[in-house]
Design a protein around this motif. Structure first.
Motif, PDB file in Angstrom:
ATOM      1  N   ARG A   1       0.672  -1.183   0.029  1.00 28.15           N
ATOM      2  CA  ARG A   1       0.101  -0.089   0.172  1.00 28.15           C
ATOM      3  C   ARG A   1       0.965   1.223  -0.017  1.00 28.15           C
ATOM      4  N   GLN A   2       0.245   2.396  -0.610  1.00 26.56           N
ATOM      5  CA  GLN A   2       0.940   3.619  -0.778  1.00 26.56           C
ATOM      6  C   GLN A   2       2.597   3.278  -1.234  1.00 26.56           C
ATOM      7  N   THR A   3       2.742   2.973  -2.180  1.00 26.77           N
ATOM      8  CA  THR A   3       3.927   2.657  -2.833  1.00 26.77           C
ATOM      9  C   THR A   3       4.262   3.449  -4.018  1.00 26.77           C
ATOM     10  N   THR A   4       5.825   4.095  -4.078  1.00 25.93           N
ATOM     11  CA  THR A   4       6.085   4.768  -5.332  1.00 25.93           C
ATOM     12  C   THR A   4       6.711   3.940  -5.927  1.00 25.93           C
TER      13      THR A   4
ATOM     14  N   ARG B   1       2.864   7.734  -7.414  1.00 24.79           N
ATOM     15  CA  ARG B   1       2.613   7.073  -6.197  1.00 24.79           C
ATOM     16  C   ARG B   1       1.165   6.232  -6.621  1.00 24.79           C
ATOM     17  N   HIS B   2       1.341   4.757  -5.923  1.00 23.84           N
ATOM     18  CA  HIS B   2       0.146   3.978  -6.097  1.00 23.84           C
ATOM     19  C   HIS B   2      -0.506   3.670  -4.949  1.00 23.84           C
ATOM     20  N   ASN B   3      -1.817   3.761  -4.750  1.00 25.58           N
ATOM     21  CA  ASN B   3      -2.580   3.207  -3.431  1.00 25.58           C
ATOM     22  C   ASN B   3      -2.176   1.689  -3.253  1.00 25.58           C
TER      23      ASN B   3
END
Length: 367
Positions: free
Chosen positions: A273-276, A281-283
């Protein structure tokens, strides 16, 4: 903040900080740790307070020096990049450390441990992206330079073979020329593969892993164990299924060959979760780990493992991981590894949601 009363309202704000904060006495005894510290160090408050600061980590002269200097001068002391190895898990933590005396009478200091791991991952990913772009251009140009004369070599060999019909003993040499030209052609095709258009659609990552698992076990049915550790609740990926199969197959085959066909491989899927990834940025993202219990990656090739034509095996081409990296980057993801004798883990991160406009990466057109 009075120093000795940990229930004082002055400590309440520390509970809310994302930054790990500890309060220690001059002798290193821990008297306070906020929840962020518990998360970073992997221990609960009760357990943490049973230790001195130096007991939490393997001996580290810089940490001891920071604590001693701050108390000796009654002033803050900062280490911008410190590698601390936790005594419990033996895992290194890269942190920015600051020690600030807060109560001279009680001889207490506040320690902040700001993790640098995320920053290091972003920097390393940026470096890998630049490296990949340079590799892509190098491979593309090199492949074209090799490909152009290959047709001439094969054509000349065929003409020569025709002229030598009355000399059958010499046909062996023309056959060698043709076979070696074909081998080079195959190598060039593999080098150009990442630049060709790929077809995307909804993909179940576990179907990909099961396909690779079947291929590997069919080739090594005796002494190879491939364990599944799947999160079956993961959503579908929007990706090129054949390319993902190739990514996983290349990594798994490298692991099996390093173990000489005897060992254990674990295929693990999780959600991140919440990864760059690739500067975005991706949820939600897929975290795919391929873990083996082989001898590990040799030290002399670790820093350039994804470079083309780099291999630890005499019979290897050094293109498997280069192609895997290219395919992963085309999907807006990242690939990295951690290796030591007895355990090597490749981690592939892929976003679950990807815009249609990015389905075909720049430069991925047919040649």
């Amino acid at each position: 903040m009075t120093g000795t009363d940990l229930t004082h309202p002055g400590f309440a704000g520390l509970e809310l900080l994302d930054t790990p904060v500890l309060i220690v006495c001059q002798n290193g005894e821990l008297v306070y740790a906020n929840p962020a510290s518990e998360s970073l160090l992997g221990q609960g408050l009760r357990e943490l307070l049973r230790h001195r600061l130096t007991d939490l980590f393997l001996p580290n002269e810089a940490l001891q020096q920071a604590l001693a200097t701050a108390f000796a001068h009654n002033a803050s002391y900062i280490e911008h990049d410190l590698a601390l190895v936790t005594a419990q898990t033996a895992q290194p933590l890269h942190v920015a450390l600051s020690v600030t005396p807060i109560d001279a009478v009680a001889s207490q200091a506040l320690i902040e441990l700001r993790s640098l791991d995320q920053q290091l991952r972003i920097v390393n990913e940026e470096r890998r992206l630049l490296q990949h772009q340079a590799n892509r251009e190098l491979i593309r140009n090199l492949a074209h330079e090799i490909k152009n004369p290959l047709g001439g070599i094969r054509g000349a060999a065929q003409l020569l073979e025709h002229e030598l019909q009355d000399r059958p003993e010499l046909k062996e040499y023309t056959e060698v020329i043709k076979q070696e030209a074909l081998r080079l052609q195959s190598l060039v095709d593999r080098m150009l593969a990442p630049h060709r258009r790929h077809v995307v659609g909804e993909v179940n990552i576990h179907e990909v892993l099961e396909r690779v698992r079947s291929i590997a076990l069919a080739e090594y049915p005796q002494d190879l164990i491939i364990q599944r550790d799947y999160d079956v609740s993961l959503p579908m990926l929007f990706a090129d299924k054949e390319q993902l199969i190739q990514v996983v197959l290349n990594i798994v085959k490298n692991a099996i060959q390093a173990m000489k066909g005897k060992g254990q491989v674990i295929l693990r899927t999780r959600v991140a979760r919440q990864t760059t990834l690739a500067r975005k940025r991706h949820n939600l993202a897929l975290k795919l780990q391929i873990i083996d219990n082989g001898p590990g990656i040799p030290d002399d090739i670790r820093d350039h493992l994804f470079y083309p034509l780099v291999t630890g095996r005499a019979e290897g081409t050094g293109l498997g991981l280069t192609l895997a990296q290219a395919y992963v980057h085309q999907h807006g993801g990242s690939i990295e590894f951690d290796s030591q004798p007895g355990q090597t883990c490749f981690t592939v991160m892929l976003p679950f949601i990807q815009e249609q406009s990015h389905a075909t990466a720049p430069g991925a057109q047919g040649e």
